[in-house]
Design a protein around this motif. Sequence first.
Motif, short mmCIF file in Angstrom:
data_model
loop_
_atom_site.label_atom_id
_atom_site.label_comp_id
_atom_site.label_asym_id
_atom_site.label_seq_id
_atom_site.Cartn_x
_atom_site.Cartn_y
_atom_site.Cartn_z
N PRO A 1 0.79 -1.23 0.00
CA PRO A 1 0.00 0.00 0.00
C PRO A 1 0.83 1.28 0.00
N ILE A 2 2.05 1.21 0.54
CA ILE A 2 2.91 2.41 0.56
C ILE A 2 3.28 2.82 -0.85
N TYR A 3 3.55 1.84 -1.70
CA TYR A 3 3.99 2.15 -3.06
C TYR A 3 2.81 2.56 -3.94
N VAL A 4 1.63 2.07 -3.61
CA VAL A 4 0.42 2.57 -4.27
C VAL A 4 0.23 4.05 -3.92
N ALA A 5 0.46 4.39 -2.66
CA ALA A 5 0.37 5.79 -2.23
C ALA A 5 1.41 6.65 -2.93
N ALA A 6 2.60 6.08 -3.18
CA ALA A 6 3.64 6.82 -3.90
C ALA A 6 3.21 7.13 -5.33
N GLN A 7 2.52 6.19 -5.95
CA GLN A 7 1.98 6.45 -7.30
C GLN A 7 0.98 7.60 -7.27
N LYS A 8 0.12 7.58 -6.28
CA LYS A 8 -0.93 8.60 -6.20
C LYS A 8 -0.37 9.98 -5.87
N LEU A 9 0.78 10.01 -5.17
CA LEU A 9 1.36 11.30 -4.82
C LEU A 9 1.62 12.13 -6.06
N PHE A 10 2.13 11.49 -7.11
CA PHE A 10 2.46 12.23 -8.32
C PHE A 10 1.31 12.24 -9.32
N ASP A 11 0.34 11.39 -9.12
CA ASP A 11 -0.82 11.42 -10.01
C ASP A 11 -1.90 12.34 -9.48
N ASN A 12 -1.81 12.73 -8.22
CA ASN A 12 -2.83 13.57 -7.60
C ASN A 12 -2.34 14.99 -7.35
N ASN A 13 -1.77 15.58 -8.38
CA ASN A 13 -1.57 17.03 -8.43
C ASN A 13 -0.32 17.60 -7.80
N LEU A 14 0.51 16.79 -7.12
CA LEU A 14 1.74 17.35 -6.58
C LEU A 14 2.64 17.86 -7.70
N TYR A 15 2.77 17.06 -8.75
CA TYR A 15 3.64 17.46 -9.87
C TYR A 15 3.10 18.73 -10.54
N GLU A 16 1.78 18.79 -10.73
CA GLU A 16 1.19 19.99 -11.30
C GLU A 16 1.45 21.21 -10.42
N LEU A 17 1.32 21.01 -9.12
CA LEU A 17 1.51 22.11 -8.18
C LEU A 17 2.95 22.64 -8.25
N GLN A 18 3.90 21.73 -8.43
CA GLN A 18 5.30 22.13 -8.48
C GLN A 18 5.67 22.78 -9.81
N GLU A 19 5.08 22.33 -10.90
CA GLU A 19 5.57 22.70 -12.23
C GLU A 19 4.70 23.71 -12.98
N MET A 20 3.41 23.76 -12.70
CA MET A 20 2.54 24.60 -13.51
C MET A 20 2.62 26.08 -13.16
N GLY A 21 3.31 26.39 -12.08
CA GLY A 21 3.59 27.79 -11.79
C GLY A 21 4.89 28.25 -12.44
N THR A 22 5.55 27.33 -13.17
CA THR A 22 6.77 27.65 -13.90
C THR A 22 6.46 27.62 -15.39
N ASP A 23 7.50 27.73 -16.22
CA ASP A 23 7.31 27.63 -17.66
C ASP A 23 7.42 26.20 -18.17
N GLU A 24 7.70 25.26 -17.28
CA GLU A 24 7.94 23.90 -17.73
C GLU A 24 6.66 23.20 -18.17
N ILE A 25 5.54 23.50 -17.51
CA ILE A 25 4.26 22.94 -17.93
C ILE A 25 3.27 24.08 -18.10
N PHE A 26 2.67 24.12 -19.27
CA PHE A 26 1.71 25.16 -19.61
C PHE A 26 0.47 24.46 -20.13
N VAL A 27 -0.71 24.80 -19.60
CA VAL A 27 -1.95 24.12 -20.00
C VAL A 27 -2.92 25.14 -20.59
#
Length: 351
Positions: free
Chosen positions: A50-76
């Motif tokens: 279950p820990i590694y399932v949670a690790a998958q969800k960490l990056f699928d549930n908006n952490l990556y967007e939160l880190q990158e979409m305020g930069t120029d690296e990801i633009f939507v």
Amino acid sequence: MKLNCLYIAGALAFALNFTGCTNLDEKVYSSYTDENFPSSPEQYASMTGPIYVAAQKLFDNNLYELQEMGTDEIFVPTRGGDWYDGGRYVDMHYHIWTPSHILIKNAWDSGFSGIGTCNQVLSQFEALPDNDGKAQTIAEIKVMRAWFYFYMMDTFGGVPIVTKFDQSVEAPSANTRQEVFDFIAKDLEENTEYLSNEANNKTYGRPTQGMAYTLAAKLYLNAEVYTGKPQWEKAEYYCDKVIALNQYQLGDYFDMFKPDNGAKDKEPIFSVPFDANKAKGNRWFLRTLHFSHQKTFSLSQAPYNGWCVAPDFFDFYTDDDIRKKIFLYGQQYDASGNPMIYNGVNVVLDP
């Protein structure tokens, strides 16, 4: 004759059911009890799933967007009626998000869900007898908890430190960023020696000494930001520890992004595995590819035609930079090498 067959079949069914109801004895070929499970390193490892399932969800549930979409690296960009989504991506691009923003909430929830999962699994190990693999498994759990906490501290600063799984406990108050920093450092220092020092197919996707040393290096590399005090020597020390393991080597840049990178590539130090059958959930390629790329990569599902990179950021890459090849631009082609046509329009991606 048909009627007679039905009567016979009904009689047989009644007899079978009647016999089954009166003989409840069963032969047990194997069973798991508190006395025999878990009792091996493999069984210990299975409990941490279950820990590694949670690790998958960490990056699928908006952490990556939160880190990158305020930069120029990801633009939507909003494309017609697509990808506006209540303005969540516009807010990120123009830096006008609020504490109640959905990406912030989702990142917070998924991060602390992972921490809670680590604490829950850890509590299950406390009463177990000492066996081969127990110390290593507990160390893996605590290092994974430190990994979750690193991202929570990096993203939010001071956050609550929770080490027990108890639903009756009231919501804890936030610790300082320094306290969280020290907590992560302590867990890494106390548990790394119990981890495997090898990077191979057996340890792929699990914390190893190399992963823990790298996490410590990242922690101290950013110490001045986190605590106000630079700690360059410690960052260098843990980088040297990674090198001394002699488990990793630089390879082809693009091999890291291939589906079988764990089996062939020696460059990734820690990966969060996804699999089309056993560990689904990786949607990055669907979010970033154009609809027509379904034919380019022979995908079973059409991509979403969403995320891209800001043009100014793209222009920072020179034509001789091999990393520029990771972007799709210019004329697009199908799997047979033919120019792509989508809805009667030639598909050319303009940077």
